[in-house]
Enzyme design. Sequence first.
Site, PDB file in Angstrom:
ATOM      1  N   ALA A   1       2.440 -66.254  94.100  1.00 50.77           N
ATOM      2  CA  ALA A   1       1.743 -67.277  93.330  1.00 50.77           C
ATOM      3  C   ALA A   1       2.044 -68.634  93.958  1.00 50.77           C
ATOM      4  CB  ALA A   1       2.212 -67.241  91.889  1.00 50.77           C
TER       5      ALA A   1
ATOM      6  N   GLY B   1       3.637 -62.398  93.575  1.00 48.25           N
ATOM      7  CA  GLY B   1       2.275 -62.086  93.155  1.00 48.25           C
ATOM      8  C   GLY B   1       1.464 -61.411  94.250  1.00 48.25           C
TER       9      GLY B   1
ATOM     10  N   GLU C   1       2.261 -57.890  93.957  1.00 52.56           N
ATOM     11  CA  GLU C   1       1.626 -57.404  92.713  1.00 52.56           C
ATOM     12  C   GLU C   1       0.121 -57.184  92.914  1.00 52.56           C
ATOM     13  OE1 GLU C   1       3.405 -60.671  90.480  1.00 52.56           O
ATOM     14  OE2 GLU C   1       4.373 -59.206  89.189  1.00 52.56           O
TER      15      GLU C   1
ATOM     16  N   GLU D   1      10.792 -63.440  92.883  1.00 53.79           N
ATOM     17  CA  GLU D   1      10.665 -64.433  91.810  1.00 53.79           C
ATOM     18  C   GLU D   1      12.008 -64.876  91.258  1.00 53.79           C
ATOM     19  OE1 GLU D   1       8.846 -61.657  92.125  1.00 53.79           O
ATOM     20  OE2 GLU D   1       6.779 -62.009  91.486  1.00 53.79           O
TER      21      GLU D   1
HETATM   22  C1  HXC Z   1       2.993 -72.350  97.751  1.00 52.55           C
HETATM   23  C2  HXC Z   1       3.695 -71.630  99.824  1.00 52.55           C
HETATM   24  C3  HXC Z   1       4.119 -70.397  99.268  1.00 52.55           C
HETATM   25  C4  HXC Z   1       3.941 -70.180  97.884  1.00 52.55           C
HETATM   26  C5  HXC Z   1       4.524 -70.386 101.391  1.00 52.55           C
HETATM   27  N1  HXC Z   1       3.955 -71.584 101.118  1.00 52.55           N
HETATM   28  N2  HXC Z   1       4.639 -69.658 100.282  1.00 52.55           N
HETATM   29  N3  HXC Z   1       3.125 -72.586  99.060  1.00 52.55           N
HETATM   30  N4  HXC Z   1       3.381 -71.194  97.149  1.00 52.55           N
HETATM   31  N5  HXC Z   1       4.277 -69.033  97.276  1.00 52.55           N
HETATM   32  C6  HXC Z   1       3.670 -72.669 102.056  1.00 52.55           C
HETATM   33  C7  HXC Z   1       4.940 -73.373 102.489  1.00 52.55           C
HETATM   34  O1  HXC Z   1       5.325 -74.321 101.518  1.00 52.55           O
HETATM   35  C8  HXC Z   1       4.486 -73.999 103.772  1.00 52.55           C
HETATM   36  O2  HXC Z   1       3.721 -75.153 103.471  1.00 52.55           O
HETATM   37  C9  HXC Z   1       3.534 -72.959 104.360  1.00 52.55           C
HETATM   38  O3  HXC Z   1       3.118 -72.139 103.258  1.00 52.55           O
HETATM   39  C10 HXC Z   1       4.221 -72.062 105.381  1.00 52.55           C
HETATM   40  O4  HXC Z   1       5.391 -71.508 104.801  1.00 52.55           O
HETATM   41  P1  HXC Z   1       6.829 -71.608 105.472  1.00 52.55           P
HETATM   42  O5  HXC Z   1       7.834 -71.401 104.394  1.00 52.55           O
HETATM   43  O6  HXC Z   1       6.952 -72.849 106.285  1.00 52.55           O
HETATM   44  O7  HXC Z   1       6.791 -70.345 106.445  1.00 52.55           O
HETATM   45  P2  HXC Z   1       7.999 -69.426 106.917  1.00 52.55           P
HETATM   46  O8  HXC Z   1       9.193 -70.264 107.265  1.00 52.55           O
HETATM   47  O9  HXC Z   1       7.421 -68.528 107.942  1.00 52.55           O
HETATM   48  O10 HXC Z   1       8.423 -68.544 105.643  1.00 52.55           O
HETATM   49  C11 HXC Z   1       7.519 -67.596 105.123  1.00 52.55           C
HETATM   50  C12 HXC Z   1       8.016 -67.137 103.723  1.00 52.55           C
HETATM   51  C13 HXC Z   1       8.264 -68.378 102.826  1.00 52.55           C
HETATM   52  C14 HXC Z   1       9.290 -66.308 103.872  1.00 52.55           C
HETATM   53  C15 HXC Z   1       6.920 -66.245 103.155  1.00 52.55           C
HETATM   54  O11 HXC Z   1       7.112 -69.214 102.874  1.00 52.55           O
HETATM   55  C16 HXC Z   1       8.554 -68.049 101.410  1.00 52.55           C
HETATM   56  O12 HXC Z   1       9.655 -67.611 101.050  1.00 52.55           O
HETATM   57  N6  HXC Z   1       7.574 -68.298 100.531  1.00 52.55           N
HETATM   58  C17 HXC Z   1       7.715 -68.138  99.093  1.00 52.55           C
HETATM   59  C18 HXC Z   1       7.752 -66.691  98.742  1.00 52.55           C
HETATM   60  C19 HXC Z   1       7.947 -66.519  97.241  1.00 52.55           C
HETATM   61  O13 HXC Z   1       8.957 -66.914  96.666  1.00 52.55           O
HETATM   62  N7  HXC Z   1       6.957 -65.934  96.604  1.00 52.55           N
HETATM   63  C20 HXC Z   1       6.980 -65.674  95.182  1.00 52.55           C
HETATM   64  C21 HXC Z   1       6.270 -66.779  94.499  1.00 52.55           C
HETATM   65  S1  HXC Z   1       6.447 -66.662  92.763  1.00 52.55           S
HETATM   66  P3  HXC Z   1       4.014 -76.568 104.193  1.00 52.55           P
HETATM   67  O14 HXC Z   1       3.092 -77.493 103.480  1.00 52.55           O
HETATM   68  O15 HXC Z   1       5.450 -76.834 104.031  1.00 52.55           O
HETATM   69  O16 HXC Z   1       3.623 -76.279 105.614  1.00 52.55           O
HETATM   70  C22 HXC Z   1       5.337 -65.556  92.292  1.00 52.55           C
HETATM   71  C23 HXC Z   1       5.340 -65.396  90.815  1.00 52.55           C
HETATM   72  C24 HXC Z   1       4.434 -64.338  90.421  1.00 52.55           C
HETATM   73  O17 HXC Z   1       4.629 -64.991  93.033  1.00 52.55           O
HETATM   74  C25 HXC Z   1       4.568 -64.240  88.966  1.00 52.55           C
HETATM   75  C26 HXC Z   1       3.371 -63.806  88.358  1.00 52.55           C
HETATM   76  C27 HXC Z   1       2.202 -63.850  89.176  1.00 52.55           C
END
Ligand code: HXC
Length: 257
Positions: free
Chosen positions: A65, A108, A111, A131
Site C-alpha cells: 500500500a 498489500g 495480498e 506491515e
Molecule cells: C510508497 C514506496 C513504497 C510504498 C517503495 N516506495 N515502496 N512509496 N509506498 N509502499 C517508493 C520509495 O519511497 C522510493 O521513492 C521508490 O519507491 C523506490 O523505493 P526505494 O526504497 O528507494 O527502493 P529500494 O531501495 O530498491 O527498496 C525496495 C523496497 C523498499 C525493499 C521494496 O522500497 C521497501 O521496503 N518498500 C516498502 C515495503 C513495505 O513496507 N510495504 C508494505 C506497505 S504497508 P523515492 O521518492 O524515495 O524515490 C501495506 C499495508 C497493507 O502494504 C495493509 C492493507 C492493505
Amino acid sequence: MEFETVQVETHGRVGLIRLHRPQALNAISVQLIKDLSAALDALEADRTIGCLILTGSERAFAAGADIKEMQNFTYPDTYLDDFITSWERLSRTRKPIIAAVSGVALGGGCELAMMCDFILAADTARFGQPEIRLGVMPGSGGTQRLTRFVGKSKAMEMCLTGRMMDAVEAERCGLVSRIIPAADLVEEALKVAANIAAMSLPVAMMTKESVNRAYETSLAEGIRFERRVFQSQFALADQKEGMAAFIAKRPAEFNKE
Ligand code: HXC
C-alpha cells in the site's frame, strides 16, 4: 482502455493488466485500486476474454500500500471510507486470473497476488508481509490468505517478523505454483492464460468457483456444490463439443455459443 496507474492489453482471449506506478515500485494508491477495479470490470464484461493476468514491472509486482498516502490517515478516515474494502474487487473476479510476479510483492502487493487464482513467480520474486515494521498489520487478507497458503507456522513467522521469502521458498511452501526465469515470465503467463482461455468459459469459471469453495465450506458441502455444478455442465453446448471432439480425434472449439 486508458488508465493513470494501470495498463491494459489484450492478446487474443487474454486480458493483461499491468500495474504501472514505476516511480513508487507500483505502491498501491487509492487511484490504483480505482483503475484496477475499472479494468477488471471492463475485461469481465467482455465475453471474448477468457482469462486475465495481473502483473507489474520486472522490479516490482507491488511494494505494498502507498505508505506516503496512508501516513496521515486517521481512524475515522479509515472507518468511514471503509479503507481497503474496495481492494476486494480483485478477489471477486469471476474469470480466472493469474498473478505473474517479478521482483517484490510486499504487504498489500503480496495480498493482491494472493487474491488471484494462482501465482506464477519469476526467479527474482520476493514475497513478504512487512506491515508490522510500519506499526500496523496486514489489512487486506494477508493474515488469512497467507495462512491458508503456507500454514500457521510460516504465516506467523512472516507476519510477525516481516521478513521476505524468495521464489524458491515460496514454491516449496505452496504460495506459488511455478518459478519461471524472469525474462520469460510474461510470455509464459500469456501461454498459460491462452491455454485456459481456450477452454469453455463457463466451465473455467465454474471450476474456479468450485475450487474456491474448498476454502469456505466443509468437505461435504464443497463436494455437494461440486456435484451440482458438474451435473449442470451437461446443459452446455461446450460439453457436447468437448466430448464429440475427443471421439472424432479433433481439437475442441469451445465458446461458440
Ligand atoms: C510508497 C514506496 C513504497 C510504498 C517503495 N516506495 N515502496 N512509496 N509506498 N509502499 C517508493 C520509495 O519511497 C522510493 O521513492 C521508490 O519507491 C523506490 O523505493 P526505494 O526504497 O528507494 O527502493 P529500494 O531501495 O530498491 O527498496 C525496495 C523496497 C523498499 C525493499 C521494496 O522500497 C521497501 O521496503 N518498500 C516498502 C515495503 C513495505 O513496507 N510495504 C508494505 C506497505 S504497508 P523515492 O521518492 O524515495 O524515490 C501495506 C499495508 C497493507 O502494504 C495493509 C492493507 C492493505
